[in-house]
Scaffold this active site. Structure first.
Site, short mmCIF file in Angstrom:
data_model
loop_
_atom_site.label_atom_id
_atom_site.label_comp_id
_atom_site.label_asym_id
_atom_site.label_seq_id
_atom_site.Cartn_x
_atom_site.Cartn_y
_atom_site.Cartn_z
N GLU A 1 33.70 11.37 -61.10
CA GLU A 1 33.59 12.42 -60.09
C GLU A 1 33.05 11.78 -58.80
OE1 GLU A 1 30.57 15.41 -60.93
OE2 GLU A 1 31.73 16.95 -59.89
N LYS B 1 38.06 21.65 -59.98
CA LYS B 1 36.88 21.94 -60.82
C LYS B 1 36.62 23.44 -60.89
CE LYS B 1 32.05 20.32 -61.31
NZ LYS B 1 30.95 19.59 -60.66
N CYS C 1 32.88 17.05 -65.01
CA CYS C 1 31.41 17.13 -65.05
C CYS C 1 30.87 18.43 -65.66
CB CYS C 1 30.88 16.89 -63.63
SG CYS C 1 29.16 16.37 -63.57
O1 LIG Z 1 28.40 17.59 -55.07
C1 LIG Z 1 28.60 16.38 -55.06
O2 LIG Z 1 28.31 15.64 -54.12
C2 LIG Z 1 29.18 15.78 -56.26
N1 LIG Z 1 29.19 16.66 -57.36
C3 LIG Z 1 28.27 16.62 -58.30
O3 LIG Z 1 27.40 15.77 -58.32
C4 LIG Z 1 28.35 17.71 -59.30
C5 LIG Z 1 28.02 18.98 -58.60
S1 LIG Z 1 26.45 18.95 -57.76
N2 LIG Z 1 27.44 17.42 -60.37
C6 LIG Z 1 27.53 18.03 -61.55
O4 LIG Z 1 28.43 18.83 -61.85
C7 LIG Z 1 26.44 17.61 -62.53
C8 LIG Z 1 26.45 18.38 -63.82
C9 LIG Z 1 25.26 18.03 -64.63
O5 LIG Z 1 24.54 17.10 -64.35
C10 LIG Z 1 24.95 18.85 -65.81
O6 LIG Z 1 25.77 19.71 -66.21
O7 LIG Z 1 23.87 18.64 -66.37
#
Ligand SMILES: O=C(O)CNC(=O)[C@H](CS)NC(=O)CCC(=O)C(=O)O
Length: 268
Positions: A41, A112, A154
């Site tokens: 990701e 997503k 993710c």
């Molecule tokens: O937004 C961005 O810059 C990149 N995207 C991410 O890092 C994404 C959304 S904040 N991270 C996750 O989905 C972590 C899930 C996770 O860690 C869990 O389910 O525990």
């Protein structure tokens, strides 16, 4: 047989730097073909100094052009874990997984569906992905060299119904590009991946971000390849680089016949 590889990386906010690093990694791919390569990701840009996430218009841009070139040059299927794509008449992006085939043509796009709006006990504290991201709706399953590949990203990993929907479409392999936080990853990453593989009796390939990023985040790493019995056949630990394995229809059939749980389901 299909060979699969996942690349574990520690992306920075600058797309040029990330794709330069990845270009060198791709020079070290195994020689077997057909080969599917999965990137994490936010492989191209993780966080941004301005706070506005990197984005490209659908079908055009530095990163998408690079992906098409790499897929063709190496004669691989290349799954770009997620790239921000502009949404018409909105300042939001979609977090889109893009699959390129060996011809360099884009073959699939998955946006997503579950957005990470969660408070975590780390130095970031509050993650609100929906502030800048528009959630997708469609479940996507596509063909890679005769294998059915299902797509997830993710946080989707926490929603078993997303994976079961793909199992109902006969999926052989599910990709999980991720940037799991170090805190939640330590507690939940491996058991969730194993559960999704075991309950759906398919392979999983999970490509993770790993390490301490310039945007202040710490990610869990442990890119993994898991077989339909739940065996972790490769674990990238916290190192940056490539993990590789091969998958077979025989193994899928053996596991599905040993425990016919998908045929033993009850309706509520
Ligand atoms: O937004 C961005 O810059 C990149 N995207 C991410 O890092 C994404 C959304 S904040 N991270 C996750 O989905 C972590 C899930 C996770 O860690 C869990 O389910 O525990």
């Amino acid at each position: 047989m299909l060979t699969i590889a996942a690349i574990q990386m520690c992306s920075c906010p600058d797309p040029s730097q990330n794709i330069e690093w990845l270009t060198k990694q791709l020079d070290q791919l195994p020689s077997e073909r057909p080969l599917l390569v999965v990137l994490p990701e936010c492989f191209a840009a993780f966080g941004s100094e301005q706070g506005r996430p990197y984005r490209e218009d659908d079908g055009d841009g530095l990163v998408q052009n690079w992906l098409a070139t790499m897929a063709q040059q190496h004669q691989i299927w290349l799954l770009a874990g997620s790239l921000g794509l502009s949404v018409a008449a909105s300042d939001k992006i979609t977090a889109s997984s893009l699959l390129y085939g060996p011809s360099g043509q884009r073959q699939a796009r998955y946006d997503k569906r579950h957005l990470f709006d969660v408070d975590v006990a780390d130095n970031i504290g509050s993650y609100r992905e929906s502030d800048y991201t528009h959630a997708g709706d469609a479940i996507v399953v596509t063909d890679v060299a005769g294998y059915k590949l299902g797509l997830s990203i993710c946080y989707d990993l926490r929603f078993p119904e997303h994976f079961r929907a793909m199992a109902d479409l006969g999926v052989d392999l599910i990709a999980v590009p991720a940037a799991f936080t170090a805190v939640t990853g330590k507690a939940h990453w491996q058991p969730l991946l194993q559960a999704r593989a075991i309950e759906n009796q398919c392979y999983l390939v999970a490509a993770g971000q790993s390490g301490q990023h310039l945007n202040g985040r710490a990610t869990h790493g442990h890119s993994m390849i898991i077989d339909p019995w739940g065996v972790i056949t490769s674990d990238g630990g916290q190192q940056l680089g490539i993990i590789v394995d091969s998958i077979s229809k025989q193994r899928l059939n053996d596991v599905q016949q040993a425990i016919p749980a998908l045929r033993h389901r009850r309706k509520f």
